[in-house]
Design an enzyme around this catalytic site. Sequence first.
Site, PDB file in Angstrom:
ATOM      1  N   HIS A 166       0.833  -1.204   0.000  1.00 24.25           N
ATOM      2  CA  HIS A 166       0.000   0.000   0.000  1.00 24.25           C
ATOM      3  C   HIS A 166       0.870   1.258   0.000  1.00 24.25           C
ATOM      4  CE1 HIS A 166      -3.659   2.362   1.050  1.00 24.25           C
ATOM      5  NE2 HIS A 166      -2.773   3.145   1.650  1.00 24.25           N
ATOM      6  N   GLU A 167       1.803   1.311   0.926  1.00 24.57           N
ATOM      7  CA  GLU A 167       2.646   2.504   1.031  1.00 24.57           C
ATOM      8  C   GLU A 167       3.593   2.637  -0.162  1.00 24.57           C
ATOM      9  OE1 GLU A 167       1.938   4.722   3.076  1.00 24.57           O
ATOM     10  OE2 GLU A 167       0.580   3.530   4.295  1.00 24.57           O
ATOM     11  N   HIS A 169       1.921   4.684  -2.823  1.00 24.76           N
ATOM     12  CA  HIS A 169       2.080   6.128  -2.608  1.00 24.76           C
ATOM     13  C   HIS A 169       3.516   6.563  -2.944  1.00 24.76           C
ATOM     14  CE1 HIS A 169      -1.818   6.338  -0.817  1.00 24.76           C
ATOM     15  NE2 HIS A 169      -1.498   5.701   0.302  1.00 24.76           N
TER      16      HIS A 169
END
Length: 345
Positions: A25-26, A29
């Site tokens: 997920h990170e 980003h």
Amino acid sequence: MGAVFQNIGHILMAIIAFGILVIVHEFGHFILAKINDVRVDEFSIGMGPKLFGIKGKETEYKVCLLPIGGYVKMYGEDDEVTSSDPRAYANKSSWQKLSIVLAGPIMNIVLAILLFAIVGRVEGVKIPIVSQLIDNSPAQQVGIKAGDEIKKVNGNEVVSWEDFVTGIMLSEGKEVNIEVKRENETKEFTIKPELDESKKQYLVGIYGSIKTPTIVEAVKHGFGETVSLTKQTFGFFGQLFKGQLSADDVGGPITIIRISGEAARQGLTTLMFLAAYLSVQLAIFNIIPFPALDGGWTLILILQIITRREFNKEKIAKLNYYGFMVLMALMVVVLVKDIVRPIKF
């Protein structure tokens, strides 16, 4: 003693699996920030005090004490930058910011599709062809037979087993119309699903067939599983808002570790399936339009794109601060509930 070490090993596998979901997920980003030429100061797995870290060229990669998510800290993310530095997040366009914000949930969806595909390829996938029926089940009573190919549920086309399961679940116990193909002949049946108290699901007593898919079919299966699970999750939210679920149906981080540990005991593919499931949940949770979540930022950025103007940064910062406080309070409540009234499974 061996059993104790084995249990510890399973719990560690569960924690690592959940950690991978956060990392993916990170990373979404992170990589979109890099593509948009935003300087990333920190890439953190976990929250709270730092346990250890490695300093890269411009980014510190670290692991923190509390295993409850993670974050990517971008230069200028909190609008502390007053200069026109082109690498500051605050100085990027709303479209660029939106791509960075959405990249996290999208990566979780991609991971879920991949994991579901791998599990399907290894263990086979269920297809909507009846293999057998439970004795005296609603499906058997109306005349459905082994070998019937399920084509539609309440007029909605059934392509995968997940489409069938979702159709039955969304009926909420009301009668459903099932269309099947039997030896080049189309037949229709009206069935009233029965509630299975142990599984808390409405069932009609049909088992699907198992097929070993090609790689392309496995990817399609992964996509279908992800779409079906997304529908089921929103259905769960609907039941929650209607008051049809109790606090005993909701779990937090401790419940996740318990279930993940049990999945690890059952084998790698079971753990991978659960990881895919949790990856979808993580993506959906993050796109909820609530302050401090990716969904909250997504809503703000879309509104800015539509109106072609930026909103008051101080008000947005205050809104996100209070939203974050609410989320932290909710997390504490769920954690306490996990300890005092754990889910039984």
